[in-house]
Design a protein around this motif. Structure first.
Motif, PDB file in Angstrom:
ATOM      1  N   UNK A 576       0.829  -1.215   0.000  1.00 31.30           N
ATOM      2  CA  UNK A 576       0.000   0.000   0.000  1.00 31.30           C
ATOM      3  C   UNK A 576       0.861   1.261   0.000  1.00 31.30           C
ATOM      4  N   UNK A 577       1.944   1.243   0.775  1.00 27.70           N
ATOM      5  CA  UNK A 577       2.852   2.397   0.802  1.00 27.70           C
ATOM      6  C   UNK A 577       3.444   2.660  -0.578  1.00 27.70           C
ATOM      7  N   UNK A 583       0.879   6.130  -7.532  1.00 30.52           N
ATOM      8  CA  UNK A 583      -0.287   6.848  -8.074  1.00 30.52           C
ATOM      9  C   UNK A 583       0.033   8.338  -8.043  1.00 30.52           C
ATOM     10  N   UNK A 584       0.127   8.987  -9.193  1.00 24.57           N
ATOM     11  CA  UNK A 584       0.604  10.377  -9.237  1.00 24.57           C
ATOM     12  C   UNK A 584      -0.107  11.325  -8.278  1.00 24.57           C
ATOM     13  N   UNK A 585      -1.444  11.247  -8.199  1.00 23.64           N
ATOM     14  CA  UNK A 585      -2.169  12.173  -7.324  1.00 23.64           C
ATOM     15  C   UNK A 585      -1.834  11.920  -5.854  1.00 23.64           C
ATOM     16  N   UNK A 700      -5.992   0.889   4.868  1.00 24.73           N
ATOM     17  CA  UNK A 700      -7.420   1.063   5.142  1.00 24.73           C
ATOM     18  C   UNK A 700      -8.036   2.106   4.215  1.00 24.73           C
ATOM     19  N   UNK A 701      -7.288   3.164   3.957  1.00 22.96           N
ATOM     20  CA  UNK A 701      -7.822   4.230   3.102  1.00 22.96           C
ATOM     21  C   UNK A 701      -7.971   3.747   1.668  1.00 22.96           C
ATOM     22  N   UNK A 702      -7.006   2.973   1.202  1.00 18.96           N
ATOM     23  CA  UNK A 702      -7.144   2.408  -0.143  1.00 18.96           C
ATOM     24  C   UNK A 702      -8.323   1.435  -0.208  1.00 18.96           C
ATOM     25  N   UNK A 703      -8.528   0.672   0.859  1.00 17.25           N
ATOM     26  CA  UNK A 703      -9.678  -0.236   0.887  1.00 17.25           C
ATOM     27  C   UNK A 703     -10.977   0.560   0.790  1.00 17.25           C
ATOM     28  N   UNK A 718      -4.941  -0.989 -10.392  1.00 21.55           N
ATOM     29  CA  UNK A 718      -4.935  -0.600  -8.984  1.00 21.55           C
ATOM     30  C   UNK A 718      -6.076  -1.257  -8.223  1.00 21.55           C
ATOM     31  N   UNK A 719      -7.251  -1.254  -8.839  1.00 25.87           N
ATOM     32  CA  UNK A 719      -8.419  -1.846  -8.171  1.00 25.87           C
ATOM     33  C   UNK A 719      -8.191  -3.327  -7.861  1.00 25.87           C
ATOM     34  N   UNK A 720      -7.657  -4.018  -8.822  1.00 22.85           N
ATOM     35  CA  UNK A 720      -7.409  -5.452  -8.622  1.00 22.85           C
ATOM     36  C   UNK A 720      -6.371  -5.676  -7.533  1.00 22.85           C
TER      37      UNK A 720
END
Length: 771
Positions: A576-577, A583-585, A700-703, A718-720
């Motif tokens: 996740x890190x 991810x650019x943004x 958790x935030x990505x989830x 990314x979603x996968x």
């Protein structure tokens, strides 16, 4: 491999002969006008019939005559060429040069005539007078990777009279990506290789080899033996040699020139013109250089090395490569193209310095990617770091527009007491230390607003991180009010989310419970600690106490303690890190909005996370600085790199005795606020028990983004990736879909962090209404 053509004795003899030749780099010159030398040459040819002979003396004399008489040609040129030999037989004219390492004998003009022809095409970029001046100059080159290109270019240009070269190393096969030489020279000393190449270009140039490299014992001879150097060129890898050589060069008034192949970084230090100039432009002036030799680990040495090599000034690909050192590559990369043009530029600058045409000192970049490119890289928008606060008029307008009640039956508190409460609330944790709260006290009512000017970052989807932070701030406020003898009447205002969060009124005469006193006492001590744990043990009684502290039937606190579970969580966190960086943004928000890279930035913005507070090793801190460059990060993604960041997360998780997760049964703003209150109570209780807490909320935030945020920019890939990580995560904690995963954290025993994140002053988070 079979050597059937030779007996063992013959083969071993040949090996011995080769080993003897491996130390040879000086050609043997024969003047056959001298009878003794002529006989010596004859004896050499008889004993070594395999010697190759190259005799082009006639052509060389013709070229000499043409150089001296540019306008002639045809028969006249032939006549003058023939006449030039006079009574000397052609075979005795000039000198014969024997190269024992290659068994080649070459017939050449003598040095004076050879130099005339060799430098003829330098004119008039180098005048005859300048060429003569250069022939009396002494140059020292330390380090023969980039230094090989420098030395050969200097030799080709005849830019010196004496060249001293120093390197202790032998040629490795991997060096052939940038050093121009043959495979037969593998494991031959670099000094020997360079000296031989120069001798084969110009046997009259004086090359002095320091095969042991630069040492404390030979540095004085290198700099002053047979006369003081006119220029020191530093291309060595040893940091302590760089410093000690400069210090001695400074004392002797010898200018120093260094070229780094990355971005063709040029350092010029004119100690001959500026005797008081600080070594390396003052980059290491604050450091105890005497201590460097005793340092063992790379992490200890990095604070010394980084200011010299630069961190922010490296090229994007070098930054990415630096991150990969000791994971997917073993050392700093260099390319032949950069080494070659770096050698040319260094030779050019050397000539200008030696001839008095360049007097400047400093660090310069000749970056081909910047000079010639399809597009210029985007400049970082520093305006995004500017502190953003709500004004009194904005707050009053919100109260008016939303028709939020402002009158209560509470007691009026002094501004001093309100300030005390808000100061305690402001010590709550917040994502990226964005401090998303704004408090407004008016007519006995305290209002809590979300400051959306600082909320809503990429990793604050639907403000879930800000809601958690606001909940923690509320908890601190309530605890501080309790110990100040206040009874608080308060409520959330979900109908006004996300602008208005809650309102509070106060009455005197309250009495704090023992638990409230205990927790409130830790508000100032609570902080994030990212160190590795000092122990793998944790008391079951303590874990149960922390669960009891947060209370509530809806709030759940789970613990994982197994080694395999912690390893799996460390891998999830590391992935996740790295995704956050790729991810650019997300990368932009982290680098520009969240991180503070200097003391000046910290002071100016009064928010964000100072790099000095991250409890990182020198190595990891520099690695993080390298990740500031989006181009470097995207290249790292392209080569599937970044494993060092995953290793850091894995190490942190494995060193922790337990990993905790706080959840609530449904994902909504109110539950994130309640969850934030529970987080703060647990954290304060852990602090009281002597434990350190490290939040690890990025997974958790990505989830959340993948499951709940309606509009996001996650790619299918990314979603996968996030989906797969979440499946592993849910399996570990045995949780179901659609719950609010509030807070993931490491708990451990360690020393407190010496540096804490900064907080905004009260005048930026608290306003007092006048109506």
């Amino acid at each position: 491999m079979q050597f059937q053509a030779y007996s063992d004795t013959n083969f071993e003899a040949r090996i011995h002969q080769t080993q003897q030749l491996n130390t040879s780099y000086k050609p043997i010159l024969f003047n056959t006008k001298n009878s003794t030398e002529k006989q010596n040459l004859a004896d050499l040819l008889i004993k070594n019939p395999h010697i190759q002979i190259f005799d082009t003396i006639q052509a060389q004399v013709t070229e000499l005559i043409k150089c001296l008489n540019p306008g002639i040609g045809g028969n006249r040129l032939e006549e003058l060429s023939s006449a030039h030999f006079g009574s000397t037989p052609a075979e005795d004219y000039g000198l014969w040069v024997y190269y024992p390492w290659s068994a080649k004998l070459v017939h050449l003009l003598d040095e004076e005539e050879f130099a005339v022809v060799r430098t003829n095409r330098n004119k008039h970029k180098i005048t005859a007078e300048e060429q003569l001046s250069l022939s009396n100059k002494k140059i020292g080159v330390m380090g023969l990777s980039v230094g090989q290109s420098v030395s050969l270019t200097l030799a080709i240009e005849r830019g010196f009279g004496e060249l001293r070269i120093a390197d202790f190393d032998a040629l490795d096969l991997s060096n052939l990506n940038r050093i121009r030489t043959g495979v037969h020279n593998i494991h031959l000393q670099k000094t020997v290789i360079v000296a031989r190449e120069i001798a084969e270009i110009d046997p009259y140039l004086n090359v002095v080899c320091f095969h042991e490299g630069i040492t404390d014992e030979n540095i004085a001879i290198f700099l002053t033996g047979n006369g003081k150097l006119d220029l020191l060129i530093d291309e060595c890898d040893s940091f302590d040699v760089k410093i000690s050589a400069r210090e001695k060069a400074k004392a002797l008034g010898i200018p120093v020139l260094m070229e780094g192949s990355d971005r063709c970084t040029i350092d010029i230090e004119r100690f001959d013109l500026e005797p008081d100039r600080p070594v390396l432009h003052g980059y290491v002036a604050h450091m105890d250089m005497a201590a460097f030799k005793n340092l063992k680990s790379l992490d200890e040495k990095l604070p010394y090395i980084a200011p010299v090599t630069g961190v922010e000034t490296l090229s994007p690909r070098m930054k990415a490569s630096a991150i990969e050192i000791m994971t997917t590559i073993s050392t700093w990369p260099q390319l032949a193209s950069a080494v070659t043009y770096g050698g040319g530029i260094t030779a050019d600058l050397s000539r200008k310095i030696l001839l008095g045409g360049l007097k400047v000192s400093g660090r310069f970049f000749i970056d081909m990617d910047e000079l010639i490119s399809d597009e210029n890289p985007k400049a970082e928008n520093d305006q995004e770091k500017a502190a953003k606060q709500l004004s009194v008029s904005e707050v009053e307008q919100l109260l008016s527009d939303r028709k939020i009640k402002t009158e209560t039956s509470g007691d009026l508190l002094s501004e001093e007491l309100i300030a005390t409460l808000i100061a305690a609330a402001g010590k709550a944790p917040s994502g990226g230390n964005n401090q998303p709260w704004h408090w407004h006290y008016r007519q006995g009512t305290l209002h809590l607003f979300m400051n959306r000017k600082v909320s809503g970052a990429y990793l604050d989807p639907d403000y879930i991180s800000s809601y958690t932070s606001l909940g923690a701030a509320i908890e601190n406020l309530l605890l501080e009010a309790a110990v100040k003898g206040l009874v608080v009447n308060w409520q959330f205002t979900p109908e006004h989310f996300p602008e208005h969060i809650a309102l509070f009124s106060f009455k005197t005469g309250g009495q704090a419970s023992e638990q409230e006193k205990s927790l409130a006492a830790q508000i100032a001590n609570r902080h994030t600690n990212r160190n590795a744990g000092l122990t793998q043990e944790i008391s079951e009684t303590d874990l149960q106490e922390l669960q009891n502290t947060i209370g509530g039937s809806e709030i759940n606190l789970q613990w994982l303690k197994g080694a395999e579970e912690k390893t799996a969580l460390g891998e999830i966190s590391g992935e996740a890190d790295l995704l956050r960086m790729f991810i650019p943004a997300a990368h932009h928000d982290f680098i520009v909005k969240e991180m503070r890279w200097t003391k000046e930035e910290i002071t100016e913005t009064e928010d964000g996370i100072g790099i000095n507070t991250l409890d990182l090793s020198n190595n990891d801190q520099i690695g993080l600085r390298l990740m500031k460059d989006e181009r470097a990060v995207q290249f790292l993604k392209k080569i599937k790199g970044g494993s060092a960041f995953k290793k850091l997360a894995l190490k942190q998780f494995q060193s922790s005795p337990a990993i905790g997760l706080i959840t609530l049964p449904e994902s909504n703003p109110l539950n994130y606020l309640k969850g934030g209150m529970a987080v703060e109570k647990m954290w304060l209780a852990a602090t009281a028990l002597g434990y350190q807490i490290h939040p690890v909320n990025v997974p958790l935030i990505f989830f959340y983004k993948n499951n709940f945020q309606e509009l996001n920019d996650l790619s299918e890939e990314n979603r996968n990736q996030i989906f797969n990580l979440h499946q592993k995560f849910k399996h570990l904690f045995k949780i179901t879909d659609n719950i609010a995963e509030i807070f993931l954290f490491r708990i451990f025993k360690a020393e407190s962090s010496p540096q804490r994140t900064i907080r905004k002053p009260l005048n930026k988070t608290l306003s007092i209404g006048t109506a």
